[in-house]
Design a protein around this motif. Structure first.
Motif, PDB file in Angstrom:
ATOM      1  N   ARG A  18      50.271   6.528  -4.810  1.00 47.44           N
ATOM      2  CA  ARG A  18      50.360   5.489  -3.778  1.00 47.44           C
ATOM      3  C   ARG A  18      51.778   4.923  -3.765  1.00 47.44           C
ATOM      4  NH1 ARG A  18      46.178   1.784  -7.031  1.00 47.44           N
ATOM      5  NH2 ARG A  18      45.368   3.863  -7.341  1.00 47.44           N
ATOM      6  N   PRO A  19      52.150   4.202  -2.695  1.00 45.79           N
ATOM      7  CA  PRO A  19      53.498   3.629  -2.647  1.00 45.79           C
ATOM      8  C   PRO A  19      53.759   2.729  -3.870  1.00 45.79           C
ATOM      9  CG  PRO A  19      52.495   3.514  -0.485  1.00 45.79           C
ATOM     10  CD  PRO A  19      51.423   3.985  -1.426  1.00 45.79           C
ATOM     11  N   LYS A  20      54.990   2.760  -4.329  1.00 46.26           N
ATOM     12  CA  LYS A  20      55.346   2.127  -5.611  1.00 46.26           C
ATOM     13  C   LYS A  20      54.859   0.688  -5.790  1.00 46.26           C
ATOM     14  CE  LYS A  20      59.865   1.678  -6.505  1.00 46.26           C
ATOM     15  NZ  LYS A  20      61.168   2.303  -6.865  1.00 46.26           N
ATOM     16  N   ALA A  21      55.005  -0.157  -4.763  1.00 44.11           N
ATOM     17  CA  ALA A  21      54.650  -1.573  -4.901  1.00 44.11           C
ATOM     18  C   ALA A  21      53.167  -1.773  -5.153  1.00 44.11           C
ATOM     19  CB  ALA A  21      55.077  -2.351  -3.663  1.00 44.11           C
ATOM     20  N   PHE A  22      52.359  -0.706  -4.900  1.00 46.74           N
ATOM     21  CA  PHE A  22      50.910  -0.807  -5.044  1.00 46.74           C
ATOM     22  C   PHE A  22      50.413  -0.107  -6.302  1.00 46.74           C
ATOM     23  CE2 PHE A  22      52.202  -1.667  -0.839  1.00 46.74           C
ATOM     24  CZ  PHE A  22      51.424  -2.761  -0.471  1.00 46.74           C
ATOM     25  N   VAL A  51      55.834  -4.215   3.848  1.00 48.62           N
ATOM     26  CA  VAL A  51      55.089  -3.114   3.216  1.00 48.62           C
ATOM     27  C   VAL A  51      54.959  -1.938   4.191  1.00 48.62           C
ATOM     28  CG1 VAL A  51      53.761  -4.737   1.770  1.00 48.62           C
ATOM     29  CG2 VAL A  51      52.799  -3.974   3.944  1.00 48.62           C
ATOM     30  N   PRO A  52      54.504  -0.774   3.705  1.00 52.79           N
ATOM     31  CA  PRO A  52      54.243   0.337   4.622  1.00 52.79           C
ATOM     32  C   PRO A  52      53.207  -0.096   5.671  1.00 52.79           C
ATOM     33  CG  PRO A  52      54.206   1.109   2.341  1.00 52.79           C
ATOM     34  CD  PRO A  52      54.255  -0.392   2.296  1.00 52.79           C
ATOM     35  N   ALA A  53      53.373   0.403   6.906  1.00 58.38           N
ATOM     36  CA  ALA A  53      52.553  -0.059   8.038  1.00 58.38           C
ATOM     37  C   ALA A  53      51.051   0.017   7.762  1.00 58.38           C
ATOM     38  CB  ALA A  53      52.909   0.744   9.280  1.00 58.38           C
ATOM     39  N   ASP A  54      50.595   1.067   7.075  1.00 62.43           N
ATOM     40  CA  ASP A  54      49.147   1.216   6.860  1.00 62.43           C
ATOM     41  C   ASP A  54      48.620   0.327   5.734  1.00 62.43           C
ATOM     42  OD1 ASP A  54      50.701   2.745   5.114  1.00 62.43           O
ATOM     43  OD2 ASP A  54      49.060   4.144   4.703  1.00 62.43           O
ATOM     44  N   LEU A  55      49.511  -0.422   5.070  1.00 54.46           N
ATOM     45  CA  LEU A  55      49.058  -1.267   3.961  1.00 54.46           C
ATOM     46  C   LEU A  55      49.201  -2.759   4.253  1.00 54.46           C
ATOM     47  CD1 LEU A  55      50.438   0.906   1.030  1.00 54.46           C
ATOM     48  CD2 LEU A  55      48.047   0.503   1.587  1.00 54.46           C
ATOM     49  N   VAL A  56      49.506  -3.100   5.513  1.00 52.44           N
ATOM     50  CA  VAL A  56      49.711  -4.518   5.863  1.00 52.44           C
ATOM     51  C   VAL A  56      48.451  -5.340   5.559  1.00 52.44           C
ATOM     52  CG1 VAL A  56      50.071  -6.134   7.788  1.00 52.44           C
ATOM     53  CG2 VAL A  56      51.536  -4.117   7.565  1.00 52.44           C
TER      54      VAL A  56
END
Ligand code: CTP
Ligand code: MG
Length: 226
Positions: A18-22, A51-56
């Motif tokens: 998953r994206p790093k911040a998550f 954040v990435p668009a799909d994780l807003v």
């Protein structure tokens, strides 16, 4: 004062699913760790999380309860392809009242509050920009296109810089409007000729880039937990 937390990168070098911040560190995402420091800093009126668009929506659910009833307002917005695009998206979401902006990497999730305070103090003192930095341990060489060394700057004159990077809002917006390629916001501001002050950084502000960094951060957390 507003804080833009950039968390929209994909984390290619970390290589998690998953994206790093998550990604989690001791049971909490890097983004949550980062926000803990942000909301614990005095004087923060607005926080914009990018954040990435799909994780807003997911990020909103996690971040909103962290500010508390008397805390700053919080907004989550989608980022862009490059870090600079994500910072620009965050800047665009700040209200008109914000005069001072801190830009912080979610990847520097263990940055202590005292570092935020040092940056803000420098801005209070009149600096157009202020960034935390630490002495470099390696000897740094300047090279040309062929790899030939053209110089060896004195280590005393070098600092490895971290975030949060703080600016007067109009200066940072002006710098972003110029669209120069740079790896940090201070470089954009410097390119316009504005003075940027380096304040003392902290080893806990390490940027989590690789799996080894994640292990190092876990060790740091264990140490501080006693
Ligand atoms: N960042 C961002 N938007 C991007 C790229 C980066 O908001 N398009 C953020 C990251 O989420 C991170 C910070 O900028 O908090 C520093 O970037 P970096 O450490 O390079 O993170 P990633 O770009 O996610 O990692 P990698 O370069 O390994 O893919
Ligand atoms: Mg990156």
């Amino acid at each position: 004062m507003g804080v833009v937390v950039v968390a929209a990168g994909s984390g290619t070098r970390l290589g998690a699913e998953r994206p790093k911040a998550f990604v989690e560190l001791s049971g909490m995402t890097l983004l949550e760790h980062a926000l803990r420091g942000v909301v614990a800093t005095a004087g923060v009126d607005e926080v914009i999380v990018v954040v990435p668009a799909d994780l807003v929506a997911g990020a909103e659910a996690v971040a909103a309860p962290m500010t508390g009833p008397t805390g700053p307002t919080l907004q989550v917005v989608p980022g862009g392809a490059e870090r600079t695009d994500s910072v620009a998206a965050g800047l665009a979401a700040l209200s008109g009242a914000v005069r001072i902006v801190l830009v912080h990497d979610a990847a520097r999730c263990l940055t202590p509050v005292v570092v935020f305070e040092r940056v803000l103090e420098a801005l209070d003192g009149g600096a157009a920009g202020a960034v935390p930095g630490v002495p470099v341990v390696d000897t740094i060489k300047v090279i040309d296109g062929e790899g030939l060394v053209t110089g060896t700057p004195s280590r005393d004159s070098l600092r490895a810089v971290q975030t949060p990077q703080g600016f007067r809002r109009e200066v940072l917006e002006q710098a972003h409007a110029c669209a120069v390629a740079a790896t940090d916001d201070a470089a954009l501001v410097e390119a316009l000729g504005h003075p940027v002050l380096v304040v003392e950084g902290d080893h806990r502000s390490l940027k989590i880039t690789t799996p080894e960094d994640l292990e190092r951060a876990e060790r740091l957390l264990r140490l501080t937990a006693g």
